[in-house]
Design a protein around this motif. Sequence first.
Motif, PDB file in Angstrom:
ATOM      1  N   VAL A 179       0.862  -1.185   0.000  1.00 43.39           N
ATOM      2  CA  VAL A 179       0.000   0.000   0.000  1.00 43.39           C
ATOM      3  C   VAL A 179       0.894   1.228   0.000  1.00 43.39           C
ATOM      4  N   CYS A 180       0.630   2.141  -0.918  1.00 44.74           N
ATOM      5  CA  CYS A 180       1.400   3.383  -0.983  1.00 44.74           C
ATOM      6  C   CYS A 180       0.487   4.567  -0.741  1.00 44.74           C
ATOM      7  N   TRP A 181       1.004   5.551  -0.046  1.00 49.43           N
ATOM      8  CA  TRP A 181       0.257   6.765   0.227  1.00 49.43           C
ATOM      9  C   TRP A 181       1.244   7.930   0.214  1.00 49.43           C
ATOM     10  N   ARG A 182       0.946   8.940  -0.598  1.00 49.45           N
ATOM     11  CA  ARG A 182       1.826  10.101  -0.763  1.00 49.45           C
ATOM     12  C   ARG A 182       3.235   9.693  -1.179  1.00 49.45           C
ATOM     13  N   GLY A 183       3.302   8.666  -2.018  1.00 47.28           N
ATOM     14  CA  GLY A 183       4.596   8.214  -2.511  1.00 47.28           C
ATOM     15  C   GLY A 183       5.400   7.392  -1.533  1.00 47.28           C
ATOM     16  N   ARG A 184       4.791   7.005  -0.419  1.00 49.88           N
ATOM     17  CA  ARG A 184       5.489   6.265   0.639  1.00 49.88           C
ATOM     18  C   ARG A 184       4.846   4.902   0.815  1.00 49.88           C
ATOM     19  N   ASP A 185       5.664   3.876   1.003  1.00 49.08           N
ATOM     20  CA  ASP A 185       5.157   2.543   1.289  1.00 49.08           C
ATOM     21  C   ASP A 185       4.708   2.501   2.755  1.00 49.08           C
ATOM     22  N   VAL A 186       3.380   2.370   2.975  1.00 51.89           N
ATOM     23  CA  VAL A 186       2.838   2.381   4.347  1.00 51.89           C
ATOM     24  C   VAL A 186       2.311   1.014   4.739  1.00 51.89           C
ATOM     25  N   THR A 187       2.698  -0.017   3.992  1.00 53.06           N
ATOM     26  CA  THR A 187       2.171  -1.358   4.240  1.00 53.06           C
ATOM     27  C   THR A 187       2.371  -1.784   5.685  1.00 53.06           C
ATOM     28  N   GLY A 188       3.506  -1.439   6.261  1.00 55.54           N
ATOM     29  CA  GLY A 188       3.801  -1.874   7.612  1.00 55.54           C
ATOM     30  C   GLY A 188       3.252  -0.987   8.711  1.00 55.54           C
ATOM     31  N   LEU A 189       2.583   0.090   8.355  1.00 58.23           N
ATOM     32  CA  LEU A 189       2.058   1.000   9.372  1.00 58.23           C
ATOM     33  C   LEU A 189       0.721   0.509   9.916  1.00 58.23           C
ATOM     34  N   SER A 190       0.528   0.660  11.223  1.00 57.24           N
ATOM     35  CA  SER A 190      -0.731   0.263  11.856  1.00 57.24           C
ATOM     36  C   SER A 190      -1.848   1.229  11.486  1.00 57.24           C
ATOM     37  N   VAL A 191      -3.081   0.831  11.810  1.00 60.44           N
ATOM     38  CA  VAL A 191      -4.234   1.708  11.598  1.00 60.44           C
ATOM     39  C   VAL A 191      -4.030   3.032  12.318  1.00 60.44           C
ATOM     40  N   HIS A 192      -3.575   2.970  13.571  1.00 59.12           N
ATOM     41  CA  HIS A 192      -3.443   4.188  14.381  1.00 59.12           C
ATOM     42  C   HIS A 192      -2.426   5.152  13.767  1.00 59.12           C
ATOM     43  N   ARG A 193      -1.336   4.608  13.245  1.00 63.68           N
ATOM     44  CA  ARG A 193      -0.332   5.489  12.633  1.00 63.68           C
ATOM     45  C   ARG A 193      -0.869   6.122  11.348  1.00 63.68           C
ATOM     46  N   ARG A 194      -1.656   5.369  10.603  1.00 60.25           N
ATOM     47  CA  ARG A 194      -2.248   5.936   9.388  1.00 60.25           C
ATOM     48  C   ARG A 194      -3.274   7.011   9.733  1.00 60.25           C
ATOM     49  N   VAL A 195      -4.013   6.791  10.817  1.00 57.00           N
ATOM     50  CA  VAL A 195      -4.969   7.811  11.267  1.00 57.00           C
ATOM     51  C   VAL A 195      -4.236   9.086  11.649  1.00 57.00           C
ATOM     52  N   ARG A 196      -3.124   8.941  12.362  1.00 59.10           N
ATOM     53  CA  ARG A 196      -2.367  10.126  12.752  1.00 59.10           C
ATOM     54  C   ARG A 196      -1.796  10.862  11.545  1.00 59.10           C
ATOM     55  N   LEU A 197      -1.597  10.141  10.453  1.00 61.00           N
ATOM     56  CA  LEU A 197      -1.096  10.773   9.233  1.00 61.00           C
ATOM     57  C   LEU A 197      -2.199  11.452   8.429  1.00 61.00           C
ATOM     58  N   GLY A 198      -3.464  11.244   8.853  1.00 58.48           N
ATOM     59  CA  GLY A 198      -4.550  11.945   8.183  1.00 58.48           C
ATOM     60  C   GLY A 198      -5.557  11.070   7.469  1.00 58.48           C
ATOM     61  N   LEU A 199      -5.667   9.807   7.875  1.00 54.30           N
ATOM     62  CA  LEU A 199      -6.640   8.893   7.273  1.00 54.30           C
ATOM     63  C   LEU A 199      -7.843   8.726   8.190  1.00 54.30           C
ATOM     64  N   ALA A 200      -9.026   8.596   7.609  1.00 56.59           N
ATOM     65  CA  ALA A 200     -10.240   8.292   8.370  1.00 56.59           C
ATOM     66  C   ALA A 200     -11.037   7.248   7.608  1.00 56.59           C
ATOM     67  N   LEU A 201     -11.551   6.258   8.334  1.00 53.39           N
ATOM     68  CA  LEU A 201     -12.354   5.187   7.756  1.00 53.39           C
ATOM     69  C   LEU A 201     -13.733   5.184   8.387  1.00 53.39           C
ATOM     70  N   VAL A 202     -14.777   5.175   7.540  1.00 50.32           N
ATOM     71  CA  VAL A 202     -16.156   5.020   8.001  1.00 50.32           C
ATOM     72  C   VAL A 202     -16.610   3.628   7.581  1.00 50.32           C
ATOM     73  N   PRO A 203     -16.704   2.692   8.527  1.00 52.18           N
ATOM     74  CA  PRO A 203     -17.117   1.327   8.165  1.00 52.18           C
ATOM     75  C   PRO A 203     -18.605   1.264   7.854  1.00 52.18           C
ATOM     76  N   ALA A 204     -19.017   0.177   7.232  1.00 50.24           N
ATOM     77  CA  ALA A 204     -20.425   0.024   6.892  1.00 50.24           C
ATOM     78  C   ALA A 204     -21.276  -0.214   8.136  1.00 50.24           C
ATOM     79  N   GLU A 205     -20.684  -0.744   9.184  1.00 47.30           N
ATOM     80  CA  GLU A 205     -21.405  -1.029  10.426  1.00 47.30           C
ATOM     81  C   GLU A 205     -20.507  -0.708  11.612  1.00 47.30           C
ATOM     82  N   ARG A 206     -21.140  -0.541  12.773  1.00 49.90           N
ATOM     83  CA  ARG A 206     -20.424  -0.326  14.036  1.00 49.90           C
ATOM     84  C   ARG A 206     -19.435   0.837  13.944  1.00 49.90           C
TER      85      ARG A 206
END
Length: 227
Positions: free
Chosen positions: A61-88
């Motif tokens: 997975v690449c984001w902003r030209g950087r390989d973020v495959t090894g980054l956790s959800v929390h680290r991606r959130v701190r970088l500016g990602l937000a996920l709205v799941p279909a449930e819960r």
Amino acid sequence: MPVAAALCGVRVRYGPLEALHGVDLAFPAAAVTVLLGRNGSGRTSALHALAGVVPLSGGRVCWRGRDVTGLSVHRRVRLGLALVPAERGVFGSLTVAENLGLGGAGRAEVPAEVLEAFPELSALLPRRAGTLSGGQRQLVAVGRALGARPDLLLLDEPERGLAPAVAARLHAVLLAGAAGGRTVVLAVQSLPRSLAGAAAVHVLHRGEVVFSGEPGEALPGRFTPTP
């Protein structure tokens, strides 16, 4: 159009079942991208791979030209990602105001722009989120994500349970956010006319990409826009 994020040869497995079979997907910056397909097509798995919710069995997975495959959800959130799941997507024991305040990037108050976009939430602010209808909970989840002002916003069937007029307004908000610089990816089963302004549509089927193009080209006859 520059690419903000991408899945490169991504494979996702759930036990013995492979949900994504070496998928390549590019998501243009400052634009709305739609992942289209029926249940079981791999739409949700693609979003979860972007967000880091599921581990990859292959690819990156690449984001902003950087390989973020090894980054956790929390680290991606701190970088500016937000996920709205279909449930819960809400905390049921918290009030609507408290849920919305969680997305305020350190601000406890409800972001004004969220109530401007979805004024129907104003009357629900003191209620516990767990007492709301499915559509109301979904709107709270979307509002909290928007309040976080993410750079990359991922939404899984955000229209679920919403009245058509509210869903169309949500799409307008997403398109306006993209025009302001936000990258948006949302997964839906059918393509509504209110998403005709999306930059790209990717159709998934059984874990593979079977079409990529503009909304007006999205496999006429099989994936026709809905009113």
